[in-house]
Design a protein around this motif. Structure first.
Motif, PDB file in Angstrom:
ATOM      1  N   ARG A 305       3.327  10.512   0.541  1.00  0.00           N
ATOM      2  CA  ARG A 305       3.947  11.240  -0.463  1.00  0.00           C
ATOM      3  C   ARG A 305       3.090  11.357  -1.921  1.00  0.00           C
ATOM      4  O   ARG A 305       2.744  10.664  -2.493  1.00  0.00           O
ATOM      5  CB  ARG A 305       5.406  10.913  -0.852  1.00  0.00           C
ATOM      6  CG  ARG A 305       6.462  11.321  -0.061  1.00  0.00           C
ATOM      7  CD  ARG A 305       7.856  11.393  -0.297  1.00  0.00           C
ATOM      8  NE  ARG A 305       8.615  11.749   0.582  1.00  0.00           N
ATOM      9  CZ  ARG A 305       8.957  13.190   1.030  1.00  0.00           C
ATOM     10  NH1 ARG A 305       8.406  14.100   0.288  1.00  0.00           N
ATOM     11  NH2 ARG A 305       9.782  13.408   1.955  1.00  0.00           N
ATOM     12  N   TYR A 306       3.225  12.663  -2.319  1.00  0.00           N
ATOM     13  CA  TYR A 306       2.184  12.986  -3.555  1.00  0.00           C
ATOM     14  C   TYR A 306       2.710  12.190  -4.562  1.00  0.00           C
ATOM     15  O   TYR A 306       1.904  11.783  -5.359  1.00  0.00           O
ATOM     16  CB  TYR A 306       2.557  14.568  -3.736  1.00  0.00           C
ATOM     17  CG  TYR A 306       1.673  14.960  -4.746  1.00  0.00           C
ATOM     18  CD1 TYR A 306       0.233  15.462  -4.559  1.00  0.00           C
ATOM     19  CD2 TYR A 306       2.318  15.373  -6.082  1.00  0.00           C
ATOM     20  CE1 TYR A 306      -0.491  15.970  -5.507  1.00  0.00           C
ATOM     21  CE2 TYR A 306       1.286  15.862  -6.817  1.00  0.00           C
ATOM     22  CZ  TYR A 306      -0.041  16.257  -6.915  1.00  0.00           C
ATOM     23  OH  TYR A 306      -0.556  16.584  -7.970  1.00  0.00           O
ATOM     24  N   ALA A 321      -4.676   7.138   0.175  1.00  0.00           N
ATOM     25  CA  ALA A 321      -3.905   8.432   0.425  1.00  0.00           C
ATOM     26  C   ALA A 321      -3.890   8.721   1.810  1.00  0.00           C
ATOM     27  O   ALA A 321      -5.158   9.146   2.534  1.00  0.00           O
ATOM     28  CB  ALA A 321      -4.443   9.615  -0.578  1.00  0.00           C
ATOM     29  N   LEU A 322      -2.634   8.803   2.492  1.00  0.00           N
ATOM     30  CA  LEU A 322      -2.541   9.276   3.787  1.00  0.00           C
ATOM     31  C   LEU A 322      -2.203  10.728   3.587  1.00  0.00           C
ATOM     32  O   LEU A 322      -0.964  11.156   3.305  1.00  0.00           O
ATOM     33  CB  LEU A 322      -1.490   8.629   4.675  1.00  0.00           C
ATOM     34  CG  LEU A 322      -1.600   7.205   5.006  1.00  0.00           C
ATOM     35  CD1 LEU A 322      -0.634   6.704   5.653  1.00  0.00           C
ATOM     36  CD2 LEU A 322      -2.856   7.331   6.029  1.00  0.00           C
ATOM     37  N   GLY A 323      -3.137  11.789   3.376  1.00  0.00           N
ATOM     38  CA  GLY A 323      -2.952  13.081   2.860  1.00  0.00           C
ATOM     39  C   GLY A 323      -2.402  13.985   3.923  1.00  0.00           C
ATOM     40  O   GLY A 323      -2.898  14.124   5.077  1.00  0.00           O
ATOM     41  N   TYR A 324      -1.348  14.823   3.523  1.00  0.00           N
ATOM     42  CA  TYR A 324      -0.690  15.673   4.222  1.00  0.00           C
ATOM     43  C   TYR A 324      -0.899  17.141   3.837  1.00  0.00           C
ATOM     44  O   TYR A 324      -0.571  17.964   4.689  1.00  0.00           O
ATOM     45  CB  TYR A 324       0.813  15.466   4.489  1.00  0.00           C
ATOM     46  CG  TYR A 324       1.622  15.695   3.226  1.00  0.00           C
ATOM     47  CD1 TYR A 324       2.059  16.978   2.907  1.00  0.00           C
ATOM     48  CD2 TYR A 324       1.951  14.542   2.294  1.00  0.00           C
ATOM     49  CE1 TYR A 324       2.845  17.238   1.521  1.00  0.00           C
ATOM     50  CE2 TYR A 324       2.518  14.513   1.249  1.00  0.00           C
ATOM     51  CZ  TYR A 324       2.990  15.913   0.886  1.00  0.00           C
ATOM     52  OH  TYR A 324       3.947  16.184  -0.335  1.00  0.00           O
ATOM     53  N   ALA A 325      -1.629  17.212   2.647  1.00  0.00           N
ATOM     54  CA  ALA A 325      -1.819  18.530   2.200  1.00  0.00           C
ATOM     55  C   ALA A 325      -3.277  18.541   1.345  1.00  0.00           C
ATOM     56  O   ALA A 325      -3.590  17.180   0.685  1.00  0.00           O
ATOM     57  CB  ALA A 325      -0.800  19.213   1.329  1.00  0.00           C
ATOM     58  N   ALA A 326      -3.858  19.614   1.064  1.00  0.00           N
ATOM     59  CA  ALA A 326      -4.749  19.647   0.285  1.00  0.00           C
ATOM     60  C   ALA A 326      -4.603  18.887  -1.152  1.00  0.00           C
ATOM     61  O   ALA A 326      -5.507  18.611  -1.813  1.00  0.00           O
ATOM     62  CB  ALA A 326      -5.176  21.160  -0.145  1.00  0.00           C
ATOM     63  N   LYS A 327      -3.518  19.135  -1.614  1.00  0.00           N
ATOM     64  CA  LYS A 327      -3.046  18.724  -2.957  1.00  0.00           C
ATOM     65  C   LYS A 327      -3.212  17.123  -3.208  1.00  0.00           C
ATOM     66  O   LYS A 327      -3.723  16.529  -4.140  1.00  0.00           O
ATOM     67  CB  LYS A 327      -1.510  18.937  -3.356  1.00  0.00           C
ATOM     68  CG  LYS A 327      -0.613  18.304  -2.493  1.00  0.00           C
ATOM     69  CD  LYS A 327       0.885  18.850  -3.087  1.00  0.00           C
ATOM     70  CE  LYS A 327       2.000  18.130  -2.244  1.00  0.00           C
ATOM     71  NZ  LYS A 327       3.362  18.717  -2.483  1.00  0.00           N
TER      72      LYS A 327
END
Length: 416
Positions: A305-306, A321-327
């Protein structure tokens, strides 16, 4: 304050009090600023969880939607009719609420994105009603430090584009968010970019527990465009995260599972049940301050989560980070951690462990790097919030009070 003066009325709007700790953290940061700068302002909310907002922050709150089942799937005729009627009733409700205020602020949150499943006639429609009402009634509406992203759904894109255009003030939590709205055809030349509002919350002190790794989990099913393969994405995410936690526990490392939304708890429960180790526990968190206390005590953080990432960075803790979006990736690059990102959709547990070990080898240098970045955050956010309120409200009155008060529901309460 002179008795004949009418106090300013400021409204806050969004999916607040609905179980998402990041959204509530943005509200809390804004309230700290308002209590300091406009101590006699009357603040209330139109939000997703009014009871929680009133209980936690002491401000009156009204439910965002007239229809109580707005976010439940409507399959029966009565529910479908209720939702349809609610859309019409909400036009009048939103306009009446906006009319009562001198200004309305949407504090942070990813209100101009669809990186998680989102229906156009839910929150995007509500945001459009807010911004349109503000323009028609000449009440300034500010989108303050919000997130945005490219959107494929035409109805959602249209509603959010018009919301951005009709807002009186816009600022963004990162450069890609501003670019995404500019690409929708909105003139963003005068729109500011500043750190996420949640970075304005003070980082609590906490003694580090050697060896501990915080793993922030998420009830992740992909984005709004991934509905056709949401189940497969979730299975792979859950399996990869579980294998990471199992490997850490096998090495004798205490693991604290962090959540950021009510829905994340079932993911934490599933991981803890599968791994079945006393070293794996779920942290009891109800706020971003709780999350920061956990991340401050850890040697390292792996999070999806961000706002879990924000809490880890705010406490200068080495983070992956386990990134789910570009942010997510953009945030990590901004903080000099671009090498420590991993895709949430396609977790490779072996590679993830290699990245984590590298992160921990470089921990001393990374902690110093993150601490230096944090030292600048407070000044940047204070300037951004001062510019925000200056664009919406008259200059605050200064007096000799030692402690500011915030007017809530007809009474004054001391600010912390």
């Amino acid at each position: 304050m002179h008795l004949e003066e009418t106090p300013l009325r400021i409204g806050v709007f969004g999916l607040l009090g609905s179980g998402n700790l990041g959204n509530d953290g943005s509200l809390e940061a804004l309230l700290v600023h308002l209590r300091a700068e406009y101590p006699h302002a009357v603040v209330d909310a139109l939000c997703g969880g009014p009871r929680t907002v009133t209980a936690r922050y002491g401000i009156p709150a009204t439910r965002l939607h007239w229809y109580g089942g707005e976010y439940r799937t409507a399959s029966r005729a009565g529910a479908i009719a209720g939702k349809g009627l609610g859309k019409l009733v909400d036009i009048a409700r939103t306009a009446a609420w906006v009319r009562r205020h001198d200004a309305v602020i949407v504090p942070g949150m990813g209100v101009l994105e669809a990186t998680l499943p989102l229906r156009p006639w839910g929150f995007p429609y509500a945001l459009f009603l807010l911004c349109a009402s503000g323009r028609l009634l000449r009440t300034p509406v500010a989108l303050a430090g919000v997130g945005a992203a490219p959107i494929r759904s035409r109805p959602t894109r249209a509603l959010l584009r018009w919301s951005a255009r009709l807002a009186t003030h816009r600022s963004f939590r990162d450069g890609p968010s501003r670019t995404a709205i500019r690409d929708l055809g909105v003139d963003t030349a005068r729109d500011a970019v500043h750190p996420d509002l949640a970075f304005g919350l003070p980082a609590p002190a906490a003694a580090r527990t050697p060896g501990t790794v915080c793993v922030g989990v998420m009830d992740f099913h992909g984005s709004n465009d991934d509905r056709h393969r949401a189940a497969a994405i979730h299975r792979r995410y859950l399996d990869g995260t579980t294998r990471l936690v199992r490997a850490l526990a096998a090495d004798g490392r205490p693991v604290r599972l962090l959540t950021g939304d009510t829905a994340d708890r079932r993911v934490a429960d599933a991981i803890r049940t599968t791994v079945a180790s006393p070293l794996v526990t779920t942290a009891p968190v109800t706020s971003l301050t709780d999350l920061m206390r956990e991340t401050a005590a850890a040697d390292a953080v792996v999070a999806t989560r961000y706002h879990n990432l924000i809490c880890a960075l705010r406490t200068s803790t080495p983070t992956l980070a386990l990134g789910y979006a570009a942010k997510n990736d953009d945030l990590m690059r901004d903080w000099g951690l671009g090498a420590y990102t991993h895709p949430a959709r396609t977790i490779d547990p072996d590679r993830l462990l290699v990245q984590l070990r590298e992160l921990e080898r470089n921990a001393p240098a990374l902690r110093a790097q993150l601490a230096a970045r944090n030292a600048k955050i407070g000044r940047e956010l204070h300037g951004a919030l001062t510019a925000l309120t200056a664009s919406l409200l008259p200059p605050p009155h200064r007096n000799d009070q030692q402690r500011p008060t915030l007017t809530c529901a007809g009474a004054d309460r001391e600010a912390p």
